[in-house]
Design a protein around this motif. Structure first.
Motif, short mmCIF file in Angstrom:
data_model
loop_
_atom_site.label_atom_id
_atom_site.label_comp_id
_atom_site.label_asym_id
_atom_site.label_seq_id
_atom_site.Cartn_x
_atom_site.Cartn_y
_atom_site.Cartn_z
N GLY A 183 0.89 -1.13 -0.09
CA GLY A 183 0.06 -0.04 0.00
C GLY A 183 0.91 1.21 0.00
N ALA A 184 0.26 2.23 -0.07
CA ALA A 184 0.98 3.58 -0.21
C ALA A 184 1.57 4.21 1.08
CB ALA A 184 0.07 4.51 -0.74
N ASP A 185 1.06 3.71 2.25
CA ASP A 185 1.39 3.98 3.59
C ASP A 185 2.50 3.05 4.04
OD1 ASP A 185 -0.30 1.68 3.65
OD2 ASP A 185 -1.31 2.47 5.58
N THR A 186 2.82 2.06 3.32
CA THR A 186 3.91 1.00 3.63
C THR A 186 5.25 0.93 2.57
OG1 THR A 186 2.62 -0.89 2.58
CG2 THR A 186 2.26 -0.40 4.84
N SER A 187 6.19 0.38 3.01
CA SER A 187 7.24 0.38 2.02
C SER A 187 7.92 -0.89 2.30
CB SER A 187 8.35 1.36 2.19
OG SER A 187 8.71 1.22 3.84
N ASN A 188 8.96 -1.50 1.36
CA ASN A 188 9.75 -2.47 1.54
C ASN A 188 10.36 -2.67 2.80
OD1 ASN A 188 8.77 -3.72 -0.81
ND2 ASN A 188 10.36 -2.69 -2.04
N VAL A 189 11.07 -1.80 3.15
CA VAL A 189 11.90 -1.79 4.45
C VAL A 189 11.03 -1.95 5.66
CG1 VAL A 189 13.39 -0.23 5.90
CG2 VAL A 189 13.44 -0.04 3.33
N GLN A 190 9.83 -1.42 5.70
CA GLN A 190 8.89 -1.48 6.85
C GLN A 190 8.44 -3.02 6.81
OE1 GLN A 190 5.69 1.21 6.92
NE2 GLN A 190 4.83 0.55 8.72
N SER A 191 8.01 -3.59 5.61
CA SER A 191 7.39 -5.02 5.65
C SER A 191 8.64 -5.79 5.98
CB SER A 191 7.00 -5.51 4.09
OG SER A 191 5.97 -4.29 3.69
N VAL A 192 9.82 -5.61 5.55
CA VAL A 192 11.07 -6.56 6.09
C VAL A 192 11.39 -6.64 7.40
CG1 VAL A 192 13.48 -7.02 5.60
CG2 VAL A 192 12.03 -6.34 3.83
N GLY A 193 11.53 -5.19 8.08
CA GLY A 193 11.70 -4.99 9.36
C GLY A 193 10.56 -5.69 10.30
N ARG A 194 9.08 -5.60 9.78
CA ARG A 194 8.30 -6.37 10.51
C ARG A 194 8.22 -7.76 10.66
NH1 ARG A 194 4.30 -4.35 8.20
NH2 ARG A 194 3.79 -2.51 9.50
#
Length: 200
Positions: A126-137
């Motif tokens: 989505g527009a409010d998330t990024s690859n870095v945020q998904s990988v970190g989570r």
């Protein structure tokens, strides 16, 4: 055959070839160059999967650390650096070929994305998330224990590398306090009786 499939097979073939050459090349300089090509090809495959963060991290961390790894191997094996410097120009053709392959991979992946030749079948964030945020989570929730295990393995590797560099026992200047307490003056100081001399 779609353009995306062609690029995938092209990068995969280079990756397999470079990986085989890393373990079969007798010259450590050639092995390091093929290792750079293998990492770069793997980052291209990740770019096809729209994992830009992982691709950039692979290039920055691994490709950037390859030369440090190579220097460490040179120091450990006591390779004659003068002989390597003399044969610098003999490595130029292989280095030029690997550089051209990396430029071609960049052109295929980035040019294909720019021209819209790739179909976006991969689920987009989505527009409010990024690859870095998904990988970190994912890294610190579902894969926390493998992440910690990898850090322990890296720590063991660092300690082993430091231990291997200690080839000879260092002469330290440590002091034994118990031996100093029982030292007597006559053991350390010797008084000499010398006749006095008079000058005329």
């Amino acid at each position: 055959m779609e353009f995306k499939t062609f690029v995938f097979y092209f990068l995969s073939a280079i990756l397999v070839f470079a990986g085989l050459r890393v373990i079969t090349a007798r010259n450590p300089v050639h092995a390091a160059l093929y290792l750079v090509l293998a990492f770069f090809s793997a980052s291209g495959v990740w770019m096809l999967l729209q994992a830009e963060f992982l691709a950039i991290a692979l290039v920055l961390v691994y490709v950037g650390a390859v030369m440090v790894l190579f220097l460490f191997v040179v120091m450990m094996l006591d390779i004659n650096l003068d002989r390597l410097r003399e044969g610098f120009w003999s490595y130029l053709p292989l280095g030029a070929i690997i550089a051209l392959l990396m430029v071609a991979e960049m052109a295929l992946v980035l040019g294909g994305n720019y021209l819209g030749l790739f179909e976006s079948n991969v689920a987009q964030a989505g527009a409010d998330t990024s690859n870095v945020q998904s990988v970190g989570r994912l890294m610190f929730t579902e894969y926390m224990y493998p992440f910690e295990l990898a850090s322990v393995i890296l720590l063991v590797g660092i300690v082993a590398a430091v231990a291997l560099t200690q080839r000879e026992k260092r002469k330290n200047k440590s002091v034994d306090a118990s031996r100093q307490v029982f030292v007597k003056a006559r053991d350390r100081v010797r008084v000499l009786q010398m006749p006095a001399e008079k000058r005329d």
